[in-house]
Design a protein around this motif. Structure first.
Motif, short mmCIF file in Angstrom:
data_model
loop_
_atom_site.label_atom_id
_atom_site.label_comp_id
_atom_site.label_asym_id
_atom_site.label_seq_id
_atom_site.Cartn_x
_atom_site.Cartn_y
_atom_site.Cartn_z
N VAL A 43 0.85 -1.18 0.00
CA VAL A 43 0.00 0.00 0.00
C VAL A 43 0.90 1.24 0.00
N LYS A 97 -4.59 -13.21 3.69
CA LYS A 97 -4.18 -12.48 4.90
C LYS A 97 -3.65 -13.48 5.92
N THR A 111 -12.83 -6.44 7.73
CA THR A 111 -12.17 -5.99 6.50
C THR A 111 -12.48 -6.94 5.35
N MET A 114 -16.03 -6.42 4.17
CA MET A 114 -16.14 -5.17 3.39
C MET A 114 -15.52 -5.36 2.00
N ASN A 115 -14.35 -5.99 1.95
CA ASN A 115 -13.70 -6.19 0.65
C ASN A 115 -14.54 -7.09 -0.26
O1 PNS Z 1 0.14 -4.51 6.78
P1 PNS Z 1 -1.13 -3.80 7.15
O2 PNS Z 1 -0.84 -2.39 7.57
O3 PNS Z 1 -1.94 -4.55 8.16
O4 PNS Z 1 -2.00 -3.74 5.79
C1 PNS Z 1 -3.27 -3.14 5.80
C2 PNS Z 1 -3.82 -3.02 4.37
C3 PNS Z 1 -2.84 -2.25 3.48
C4 PNS Z 1 -4.01 -4.40 3.80
C5 PNS Z 1 -5.18 -2.31 4.48
O5 PNS Z 1 -5.02 -1.14 5.22
C6 PNS Z 1 -5.76 -1.94 3.12
O6 PNS Z 1 -6.24 -2.79 2.41
N1 PNS Z 1 -5.71 -0.63 2.78
C7 PNS Z 1 -6.23 -0.12 1.53
C8 PNS Z 1 -7.45 0.76 1.78
C9 PNS Z 1 -8.73 -0.06 1.84
O7 PNS Z 1 -9.06 -0.79 0.93
N2 PNS Z 1 -9.46 0.10 2.96
C10 PNS Z 1 -10.70 -0.59 3.17
C11 PNS Z 1 -10.53 -1.94 3.80
S1 PNS Z 1 -12.01 -2.25 4.67
#
Ligand code: PNS
Length: 170
Positions: A43, A97, A111, A114-115
């Motif tokens: 990211v 993940k 998460t 939502m994704n």
């Molecule tokens: O290594 P991390 O910091 O746990 O990674 C988190 C990450 C980058 C996977 C997450 O923050 C992400 O997917 N960010 C992109 C923004 C997004 O899609 N947000 C909505 C998710 S509900």
């Protein structure tokens, strides 16, 4: 997605990777053994905090570690904005993940839902290897910059970059 079709699936492993740890490498290696191709997606702007390493540094450390581990079906890329948008644009089949503790699960579950709602792409959770379940990027940075040994917890390419960063900060 059936188990059989996993061999033809493109998986994405997203994260901040600030920096990549052996815990991440373990998940990448295991995902590479299951899926046809794994994209490690860095990211650009992590939500949590300003990264210590630049995007280029984070990607270079990952590329070198993938090369050293001889993982031919793994590539590194980056994304900004919503993961769900990137997943759709790249025709990714599954999000991977790693899970260390129950506390990870609480956040990762919402998460993942939502994704899936935004992109129709499911998340596969991989339990972390117990050897690495206590490791995080923030912990290895703290231990390293306070003089502790982290050789077991990060790939060699990461250790070298961290030493360069420390020497540059002196
Ligand atoms: O290594 P991390 O910091 O746990 O990674 C988190 C990450 C980058 C996977 C997450 O923050 C992400 O997917 N960010 C992109 C923004 C997004 O899609 N947000 C909505 C998710 S509900």
């Amino acid at each position: 997605m059936s188990i059989g079709s996993a061999r033809h699936a493109i998986a994405i492993y997203p994260g901040s990777f600030d920096p990549l740890t052996m815990g991440h490498m373990d998940v990448i290696g295991r995902a590479a053994a299951i899926f046809q191709r794994v994209l490690v997606a860095v990211v650009v702007n992590p939500q949590k905090r300003e990264p210590l390493f630049t995007l280029d540094e984070r990607k270079t450390m990952i590329a070198a570690s993938i090369h050293d581990a001889e993982l031919a079906n793994v590539d590194v890329t980056d994304f900004r904005g919503l993961l769900a948008d990137f997943v759709r644009a790249q025709n990714v089949d599954v999000i991977v993940k790693g899970l260390r503790f129950v506390s990870d699960f609480e956040n990762e579950m919402s998460t993942a839902l939502m994704n899936r709602s935004l992109s129709s792409v499911d998340t596969v959770f991989m339990p972390s290897d117990p050897r690495y379940s206590f490791i995080s990027s923030s912990m290895v940075k703290e231990v390293f910059f306070l003089g502790g040994t982290i050789d077991e917890y990060v790939p060699l390419a990461v250790l070298r970059t961290m030493r360069d960063k420390r020497d540059g900060l002196r």
